[in-house]
Design an enzyme around this catalytic site. Structure first.
Site, PDB file in Angstrom:
ATOM      1  N   TYR A  47       0.743  -1.355   0.050  1.00  0.00           N
ATOM      2  CA  TYR A  47      -0.167  -0.066   0.018  1.00  0.00           C
ATOM      3  C   TYR A  47       0.817   1.366  -0.112  1.00  0.00           C
ATOM      4  O   TYR A  47       0.151   2.211  -0.069  1.00  0.00           O
ATOM      5  CB  TYR A  47      -0.983   0.197   1.215  1.00  0.00           C
ATOM      6  CG  TYR A  47      -2.212  -0.463   1.099  1.00  0.00           C
ATOM      7  CD1 TYR A  47      -2.215  -1.911   0.829  1.00  0.00           C
ATOM      8  CD2 TYR A  47      -3.349   0.093   1.258  1.00  0.00           C
ATOM      9  CE1 TYR A  47      -3.377  -2.484   0.718  1.00  0.00           C
ATOM     10  CE2 TYR A  47      -4.567  -0.442   1.241  1.00  0.00           C
ATOM     11  CZ  TYR A  47      -4.519  -1.668   0.740  1.00  0.00           C
ATOM     12  OH  TYR A  47      -5.946  -2.539   0.690  1.00  0.00           O
ATOM     13  N   LYS A  82       1.733 -13.509   6.278  1.00  0.00           N
ATOM     14  CA  LYS A  82       1.909 -14.475   5.265  1.00  0.00           C
ATOM     15  C   LYS A  82       3.376 -14.922   5.423  1.00  0.00           C
ATOM     16  O   LYS A  82       4.122 -15.266   4.241  1.00  0.00           O
ATOM     17  CB  LYS A  82       1.459 -13.990   3.968  1.00  0.00           C
ATOM     18  CG  LYS A  82      -0.040 -14.245   3.590  1.00  0.00           C
ATOM     19  CD  LYS A  82      -0.527 -15.894   3.557  1.00  0.00           C
ATOM     20  CE  LYS A  82       0.067 -16.508   2.568  1.00  0.00           C
ATOM     21  NZ  LYS A  82      -0.318 -18.037   2.611  1.00  0.00           N
ATOM     22  N   ASP A 113      -4.277 -16.999   5.703  1.00  0.00           N
ATOM     23  CA  ASP A 113      -5.410 -17.772   5.003  1.00  0.00           C
ATOM     24  C   ASP A 113      -6.237 -18.689   6.065  1.00  0.00           C
ATOM     25  O   ASP A 113      -7.145 -18.808   6.197  1.00  0.00           O
ATOM     26  CB  ASP A 113      -4.863 -18.623   3.945  1.00  0.00           C
ATOM     27  CG  ASP A 113      -3.350 -19.335   4.119  1.00  0.00           C
ATOM     28  OD1 ASP A 113      -2.566 -18.286   4.022  1.00  0.00           O
ATOM     29  OD2 ASP A 113      -3.311 -20.423   4.352  1.00  0.00           O
ATOM     30  N   ASP A 161      -6.674  -4.991   5.709  1.00  0.00           N
ATOM     31  CA  ASP A 161      -7.910  -4.519   4.809  1.00  0.00           C
ATOM     32  C   ASP A 161      -8.758  -5.649   4.627  1.00  0.00           C
ATOM     33  O   ASP A 161      -9.980  -5.204   4.690  1.00  0.00           O
ATOM     34  CB  ASP A 161      -7.157  -3.880   3.495  1.00  0.00           C
ATOM     35  CG  ASP A 161      -7.923  -3.213   2.507  1.00  0.00           C
ATOM     36  OD1 ASP A 161      -9.144  -2.946   3.060  1.00  0.00           O
ATOM     37  OD2 ASP A 161      -7.796  -2.806   1.509  1.00  0.00           O
TER      38      ASP A 161
END
Ligand code: NAP
Length: 417
Positions: free
Chosen positions: A164, A230, A284, A308
């Site tokens: 971002y 992640k 995930d 987000d």
């Protein structure tokens, strides 16, 4: 009550009141703080009118008139463009800087050149590095899941780094060609017809976010802080975020926290009384777990992109964006805001759900140390929805409910305070 600050911003006079000051990143709130508000575009007008009434009534009731907010309108968005020909006038930035704590309704993203997004710009100017989104269910709110009451999390999303940060180059550009060459010299191959975005994650950015999350957990008696990342794939960015988070907790909050690893190695998995568990989950898997085992999580600390997605996914479980509050917090400025957009088709129709701004206001009161008023608002929202008095968005999903206008919903909330 309050001092006279003889100034105007955008031609609007500062009301009588006092400034909130900051010490070590925390606000010190006088009894009559001056709080700038940005009404917002589109439905923002209806929403703000309703929200202001509810917030004022809650403060008055909680403190018997001893505390009160001196609201100060600052201009941004379409209203600012009309009055000053700028979407985000210098005076507005100066006023936010001077008064520190502010609340805003939704702003439309200007179409065409100039500023990319007013929200993103405000975050950058004031280094609002921490996006906080509490997600909990209010009894009676229509939800797509069977047990929405089990989800009660506060998400701390890093707001300044990650993909971002806006470092992106288009396919075919000279920058991309150079980057591909540079990366080839490191032995890395990239297809020549690629666009390239950069994902910076720093120790500084990760740890100041984690510090806020742990401090919040301590101050609010929360049982755990879970880092969501992640890191299994992106080792030096997402994985480093996790490692630096553990290091921070160990170094600065050793007395108050224990890591999951130590919990099993030294405590046989039993959390000592009063300790906050620090653990981590792969993003995930976390998306599954907020659905399958939501009650195991409490405070979530995460990187920008994960945060987000996760914030909206969690909000959907408890009734959606109409009542999802949010805040962007830095060390000497905090802006509380609606998480939805301007919903322009409902503008000035007095129908929209003001819940998101009202709950953002309740968050702001808690942040200011006025938690008694926050509790009144939360209880009143619970009670009003339980009475099946709701705006159109919930009414269409709640058989037997009464559809109220925005202003009538505010009346009902005030009555139920
Ligand atoms: P939006 O304004 O959030 O509206 C999309 C839909 O969400 C609405 O049509 C409505 O659905 C529902 N909704 C939104 N707010 C609601 C509320 N308070 N109560 C009940 N339902 C609500 O999204 P958009 O149409 O994509 O964006 C419009 C403008 O807002 C754009 O200029 C965008 O850039 C801007 N925006 C601003 C912010 C912000 O300021 N934080 C955030 C997102 C978007 P139904 O029609 O089904 O009832």
């Amino acid at each position: 009550m309050g001092q006279v600050i003889d100034k105007t911003y955008n031609g609007i006079k500062v009301p009588q009141g006092e400034k909130i000051t900051f010490k070590d990143g925390k606000p010190i709130t006088p009894n009559k703080p001056i709080i700038p508000f940005i009404e917002g575009d589109g439905t923002g007008r209806d929403i703000w009118k309703a929200s202001k009434r509810v917030l004022d009534a809650a403060v008055s009731k909680a403190y018997n008139g001893q505390k009160e907010i001196a609201w100060f309108e600052v201009l941004a968005g379409d209203k600012a463009k009309e009055a000053t020909s700028e979407y985000l006038p210098e005076d507005t930035i100066a006023a936010l800087k001077e008064f520190g704590v502010a609340i805003k309704g939704p702003l439309s993203t200007p179409v065409g050149g100039g500023i990319r997004s007013l929200n993103v710009t405000l975050r950058q100017i004031f280094d609002l590095y921490c996006c906080v989104r509490p997600v909990r269910w209010f009894k009676g709110v229509p939800s797509p899941v069977l047990a929405p009451e089990k989800l009660d999390v506060v998400i701390f999303r890093e707001n300044t780094e990650d993909v971002y940060s806006g470092i992106e180059f288009p396919e075919g550009s000279a920058e991309v060609k150079k980057l591909i060459e540079l990366l080839e010299s490191f032995g890395k191959k990239i297809r020549p017809d690629s666009g390239i975005g950069i994902k910076p994650i720093s120790i500084f950015g990760s740890q100041r976010l984690m510090r806020r999350a742990v401090e919040y957990a301590i101050a609010n008696g929360r049982k755990s802080v879970t880092m969501v990342h992640k890191g299994n794939i992106q080792k030096f960015t997402e994985g480093a975020f996790r490692d630096w988070g553990y290091q921070l907790a160990d170094k600065e909050f050793a007395k108050e926290t224990i890591s999951e690893e130590k919990l099993w190695a030294e405590m046989d998995g039993k959390l000592p009384a009063g300790k906050i568990l620090i653990n981590d989950r792969i993003a995930d898997s976390m998306f599954q777990q907020v659905l399958t085992r939501p009650d195991e999580y409490s405070v979530l600390a995460t990187t920008n992109l994960n945060g987000d997605y996760l914030s909206d996914a969690c909000a959907a479980q408890v009734g959606g964006l109409g009542i999802a509050p949010g805040a962007n917090i830095g060390d000497d400025c905090a802006i509380f805001e609606a998480t939805h957009g301007t919903a322009p088709k409902y503008a000035d129709k007095d129908v929209i759900n003001p819940g998101s701004v009202i709950l953002s206001g309740a968050m702001m009161l808690e942040y200011m140390g006025w938690g008694e008023a926050t509790k009144l608002i939360h209880d009143s929202i619970g009670k009003t929805i339980n009475q099946k008095k709701v705006t159109y968005d919930f009414e269409r999903l709640m058989p037997g409910s009464t559809k109220l206008k925005t202003s009538e919903f505010a009346d009902a909330l005030i009555q139920n305070l």
